[in-house]
Structures are given as structure tokens and as C-alpha cells.
Design an enzyme around this catalytic site. Sequence first.
Site, PDB file in Angstrom:
ATOM      1  N   GLU A 197       0.834  -1.212   0.000  1.00 24.18           N
ATOM      2  CA  GLU A 197       0.000   0.000   0.000  1.00 24.18           C
ATOM      3  C   GLU A 197       0.864   1.255   0.000  1.00 24.18           C
ATOM      4  OE1 GLU A 197      -2.695  -0.142   3.324  1.00 24.18           O
ATOM      5  OE2 GLU A 197      -4.053  -1.563   2.343  1.00 24.18           O
ATOM      6  N   GLU A 222      -6.266  -7.256  -0.613  1.00 22.89           N
ATOM      7  CA  GLU A 222      -6.576  -7.069   0.813  1.00 22.89           C
ATOM      8  C   GLU A 222      -7.920  -6.373   0.945  1.00 22.89           C
ATOM      9  OE1 GLU A 222      -3.447  -5.549   3.425  1.00 22.89           O
ATOM     10  OE2 GLU A 222      -4.965  -4.321   4.450  1.00 22.89           O
TER      11      GLU A 222
END
Length: 336
Positions: A170, A258
Site C-alpha cells: 500500500e 486485501e
Amino acid sequence: MKKFKWILAAIVAGLAIYGATKDLIKVSNTDFKSVSYNDWLRVDGNKIVNRRGEEVQFTGISTHGIQWFSELYTKENIETLKKDMGINIFRIAMYTNPDDNGYVGNNNLKEKVYELIDICVGLDMYVVVDWHILNDNKPTIYQEEARGFFSELSAKYKDTPNVIYEICNEPNGDAEWERDVKGYAEDIISTIRDNSPKSLVIVGTPRWSREMVNVANSPLAFENIAYAIHFYAGSDNITLRDKIDNFRDQGFAVFVSECGTTDATGDGEVYEDAFKRWTDYLADRKISWINWSFSNKDEGSALLKPEYTVGDNLMDYLSESGQLLKRTLKPETENK
């Protein structure tokens, strides 16, 4: 003589029918989510397909940081998740930041990654190896270390279609696609391709893997690339889904590497209705997704209750989030 020919023709026809039926039974009993059936995955337009060109969707769960919850990740527990929860893909979250006791300061984590890959290969499952940047918000910070890790990993598993590479979890903070992610991705993908040219690679995007506009304006010039999009049911809604649709309409493949049942903190309330809207949407578009997280951490998104200890039956200690995941992945068990 005519009678003999008729009998022979009947036998031949019967054998043909038997053979076709046998093949049909064989196919109907195949685990269509297994690696042995699907083999190497590849991107075809905005879809992920198997060796037969059939569009596929995988659903599974991610570890939490393997430096913190390593003892939970055993062959027995992963096998239980496959059998009793219905997962068919497993993600290994290897944090990189040394301040989190991550890989850059704790290279021993690599051995746990190899152990978990080998377990998943033995269970005929796909496994995502996640270079889990987070507090180290730009992948360029530890680009050299990433190159070394993925070079060794892809050489070791070059002939293993089970392994999928997620090269930056991320990107966040002030990380930008062109300046901080794209060049890094080109470097690491080239490294992987040198060893394992057929492997699927997932690339994280800025804004905690939610940015798509800048990616679409300047995409990577590689085949077999999917872009990571992450969502949490309490924080993300139809606006993000509309952005995903627009991105896919431009020909890009998405992999939700995710997602969570709570808000983006990973804690608090479990949003069952919102999570179902998301999983229904992903099923309709055959977008693969992986839930966060397989842990007994005292937070809303954890699969297990905090009192779980290794050796206990996982199914007896499912948290509220774990129960929701089980209903989502294996709904037929609810009515038995």
C-alpha cells in the site's frame, strides 16, 4: 456377419459413451480452484484466466504480520482454512519496515515465507507473497532490498505456478504513481521476469492501493500484470466500486489483495451488509479477493478470538469477522 457388425458397433458406441461419461465425472470432481486444474494464471484484458482461457476468481485470507503471529501459520491451520472455511488462496504479509521488525531488519522472515509457500504448494493452493510496505510508505525506500528478495524468490520458485508476487502492498502518504511507484515496479517486475516469465504480478497503487486514474494515464508496459485495489467495508462504498468499473472498462485487471469487514483501521464494528455488497459485486465481475486477517489480534478484523492458542480447533474460535467470512466463503455449511 451383419449381426456381428451390429454387436461390434454397439460395443464401440458403448465404450465411447463410457469414456465420455468417465471424463465428465473426472471433470465434475475436479477442484476448479486448485493449481493442478488452473496452472499458470495470466491476464487477458481486464480478466484473469487459467491455462484453458477460463476466467477465474479466487477467494482467501491473508496473514497478519508473520513476525508477530508466526506460530499460527501451520500446515494444519492452513489446511483447516481450506477444508472448513473454503479458502483457495493464501496471502503472506511480510512487513518490510525495520521499525516493525520487518524483513529489512529481520531477514529470517524469508525462511517463514518459504515454509508457507511450500505448505500451500503441498495443499494445491495459490499463494500471494506480499512485500508489505506500510509505515515505509514509498516502495523506493527499500527498493534494493526488494530487488534482492524477489530475485531470490523468483529463482527458487521459477517453475511453480502457485506463487503470485505482490510487489508493494500500500503506497501511501505523499507517494505518487509516476514518481514513487511506477519506476520501482518496472525494476522489480523485470527482476521477477528474468527468472519466472509466466508469473502473475500484482502491483500496489497509491492512496493505500485505491488510486487508479494516474495508473490508467501511465500504465506499466508489461503483460500479466494486475493492479491491487484494497477496500474495507466500513470505509469504502459504491464510489470506489464505480472507480474500479471505470478502470476495468479501460482494459486493466484488478486483484483485491486485501479487504476487510471493518473500517480501514482494521478494528471496531463488523459491517456485514456492506461487506456482502462488496463480495456480491466482486463475484459478479469475477474479481479475486483476500480477506484481512488471519490472526488472533484483539481487533475487529481478526479471524480468531484473542483467546485462541495454537492447537485449538480454529473453527471453535472464530470471531464475529471470522464467522462472517465463513458464511461468505462456504455458505452451504450454514444449513447443515
